[in-house]
Scaffold this active site. Structure first.
Site, PDB file in Angstrom:
ATOM      1  N   LYS A   1      69.030  29.857 115.469  1.00 35.33           N
ATOM      2  CA  LYS A   1      68.671  29.512 116.854  1.00 35.33           C
ATOM      3  C   LYS A   1      67.377  30.208 117.226  1.00 35.33           C
ATOM      4  CE  LYS A   1      69.614  30.147 121.670  1.00 35.33           C
ATOM      5  NZ  LYS A   1      68.174  30.413 121.818  1.00 35.33           N
TER       6      LYS A   1
ATOM      7  N   GLU B   1      70.032  43.741 116.118  1.00 35.64           N
ATOM      8  CA  GLU B   1      68.719  44.414 116.086  1.00 35.64           C
ATOM      9  C   GLU B   1      68.171  44.336 117.498  1.00 35.64           C
ATOM     10  OE1 GLU B   1      67.315  45.979 113.638  1.00 35.64           O
ATOM     11  OE2 GLU B   1      68.632  45.378 112.000  1.00 35.64           O
TER      12      GLU B   1
ATOM     13  N   CYS C   1      59.505  45.388 119.267  1.00 35.31           N
ATOM     14  CA  CYS C   1      60.696  46.215 119.431  1.00 35.31           C
ATOM     15  C   CYS C   1      60.406  47.660 119.058  1.00 35.31           C
ATOM     16  CB  CYS C   1      61.836  45.663 118.593  1.00 35.31           C
ATOM     17  SG  CYS C   1      61.381  45.415 116.885  1.00 35.31           S
TER      18      CYS C   1
ATOM     19  N   GLU D   1      62.898  50.026 128.442  1.00 35.85           N
ATOM     20  CA  GLU D   1      62.050  49.251 127.526  1.00 35.85           C
ATOM     21  C   GLU D   1      61.260  48.254 128.374  1.00 35.85           C
ATOM     22  OE1 GLU D   1      63.689  46.169 124.985  1.00 35.85           O
ATOM     23  OE2 GLU D   1      62.277  46.720 123.409  1.00 35.85           O
TER      24      GLU D   1
END
Ligand code: NAD
Length: 491
Positions: free
Chosen positions: A175, A250, A284, A383
């Protein structure tokens, strides 16, 4: 690929999908292509196709070496088509073409690496403690894999899932994110051309709630490999309560970069820039918290400001551009709001902090540095996924380590020092899945990648990762010709 050409790839065919949406060009904010959006019915068809393919002799009877060759071929096709894929990724996500070209060229090596691993996956003979028995472990494909990726570095993030999954003999429903799916939909054509039997790889895009949830909760899915944000990960884990799929996550990070006074400051400054301003900070592993020894703090910050102000912001399709727009307007608004909240909380703006005057349209945001007193300021705590660096000074190694580890995340970390002994002490104590010493933002198919704590569960890349796409079968073979003695006692 023409803007009207985007299709889902289900059971070896390119199909329209039950819904569609406009994809926006982050550099202009304008719609540039219509993308298909998989509905629950499309997901159903894709998972059923993957499940059929898993047991179809066209795939199930291939030798591991043959599966490996298909992956090698896919790698060659990715290499040959890297420029088109890169252009599409740049158009749909705003990531600069300079990086998408280099990264997608390297993605080819990931498929080659996992292709080479396919026939190195061995079972094991067990020295069982019974004289008339042989025992061994077979490694078998775990089943249908749901691979869910975000929009950034998506070809790479797909490769670290598809590579080991296909090498192990699994089938996959991949996806793509609804934010910028163009490159993965184009990649599906290469999967087709490589000659994988129909249904072995299916490529969808669509929205999280319908497409993502239906896929990750599907009863025929045995394995979920997810990359994305921590809050989405919690939904995914809840979804897998339905199918009990083996799941790896992750997730994001708030990675610390520690610079000591004995470091090569010029090199450290370049690495800090690479860590936070490359990909406009939408990485990330972004090194978003800089901890610098107080005695060199002002010198390093001056160097960073000078470098930040020289960064060429521009059209992401221009190979000279060093920083492009953020991928989405939502992301831009989030960064603006967090920077404002950080200034209210006492952070001091060193440079940046706004839309560049030359770019009134698109999601452009200046490379930004904020001086902070500690980790509690919003820009140092959350973040941001943007080009915002929080700088915090420390006085000694113990304080640097305490500040670095003061986060629920634990993806990456960087240490810049001239002292080998200090580097080794910190490698042991940093709470992170990756420690880069005197370097930053290096990746390889050969080196596992993944985080501690809220940064995730499991590792991607490296030879071990193929095991996560297998399950073992324990085989017992009795070697005695004598009749079984007592049927009521466990042997
Ligand atoms: P996101 O979590 O919003 O989306 C990731 C994917 O999950 C998308 O495909 C989305 O459609 C899907 N999704 C959304 N809701 C879902 C649901 N309920 N069920 C199943 N799937 C669902 O992430 P994003 O904003 O696209 O990407 C940014 C995040 O990804 C950041 O947090 C970043 O750190 C992280 N990331 C991590 C890594 C890593 O390897 N650790 C790499 C890249 C990005």
């Amino acid at each position: 690929m023409a803007a009207s050409d985007f299709r889902l790839y289900i059971d070896g065919a390119f199909v329209a999908g039950g819904a569609s949406f406009e994809s926006l060009d982050p550099a202009t904010g304008q719609a540039w292509a219509r993308m298909p959006a998989a509905t629950a019915a499309d997901v159903e068809r894709a998972v059923e196709a993957a499940h059929r393919a898993l047991h179809d002799p066209a795939w199930a009877d291939l030798t591991a070496t043959q599966r490996g060759r298909l992956l090698m071929k896919l790698g060659d096709l990715v290499a040959a088509h890297a420029p088109e894929l890169a252009e599409l990724e740049t158009r749909d996500t705003g990531k600069i073409v300079r990086e998408t070209r280099a990264q997608i060229g390297y993605v080819a090596d990931y498929y080659r690496y996992f292709g080479g691993l396919a026939d190195k996956l061995e079972g094991v003979h067990l020295p069982v403690d019974k004289p008339d028995m042989e025992a061994y472990l077979r490694r078998e494909p775990i089943g249908v894999v749901a691979a869910v990726v975000p929009w950034n570095s998506q070809l790479l993030l797909a490769a670290v899932k598809l590579g080991p999954a296909l090498a192990a003999g699994c089938t996959v429903v991949l996806k793509a994110s609804e934010e910028g799916p163009a490159p993965l939909l184009a990649f599906a054509k290469l999967v087709h051309e490589a000659g994988f039997p129909k249904g072995v790889v299916n490529v969808l895009t669509g929205f999280g709630e319908e497409c993502g949830r239906t896929l990750t909760a599907h009863p025929l899915v045995a394995r979920v490999a997810f990359t994305g944000g921590p809050s989405t990960a919690r939904h995914v884990v809840r979804n897998t309560a339905e199918n009990l799929a083996y799941t790896t996550l992750e997730l994001g990070g708030k990675s610390p970069v520690l610079v000591f006074a004995d470091a090569d400051l010029e090199s450290a400054a370049n690495a800090v820039v690479a860590g936070i301003f490359a990909a406009s900070g939408q990485s990330c592993v972004a090194g978003s918290r800089l901890f610098v020894e107080a005695s060199v703090r002002d010198r390093l910050v001056d160097m960073l400001v000078e470098k930040a102000r020289r960064i060429r912001i521009g059209d992401p399709q221009d190979p000279a551009t060093e920083m492009g727009p953020l991928a989405t307007a939502r992301q831009f608004a989030h960064i603006e709001a967090t920077v404002a909240a950080s200034l209210d909380a006492g952070a001091v703006l060193v440079t940046g902090g706004k839309r560049p005057a030359a770019f009134p349209a698109g999601n452009y945001y200046e490379p930004t540095i904020l001086a902070c007193s500690g980790n509690a300021v919003p820009c140092a705590a959350e973040e941001l996924f943007g080009p915002v660096l929080s700088v915090i000074a420390f006085n000694d190694e113990a304080e640097a380590l305490a500040l670095a580890n003061d986060t629920p995340f634990g993806l990456a970390s960087g240490v810049f020092t001239g002292s080998l002994t200090r580097a080794h002490r910190l490698i042991r104590r940093l709470h992170a899945g990756i420690v880069w010493v005197n370097t930053y933002r290096a990746v390889s198919p050969i080196v596992p990648f993944g985080g501690y704590g809220q940064s995730g569960l499991g590792r991607e890349g490296g030879a071990e990762s193929i095991r996560d796409y297998t399950r073992t079968k324990s085989v017992w073979i009795r070697t005695s010709d004598e009749p079984i003695a007592d049927p009521f006692v466990m042997r």
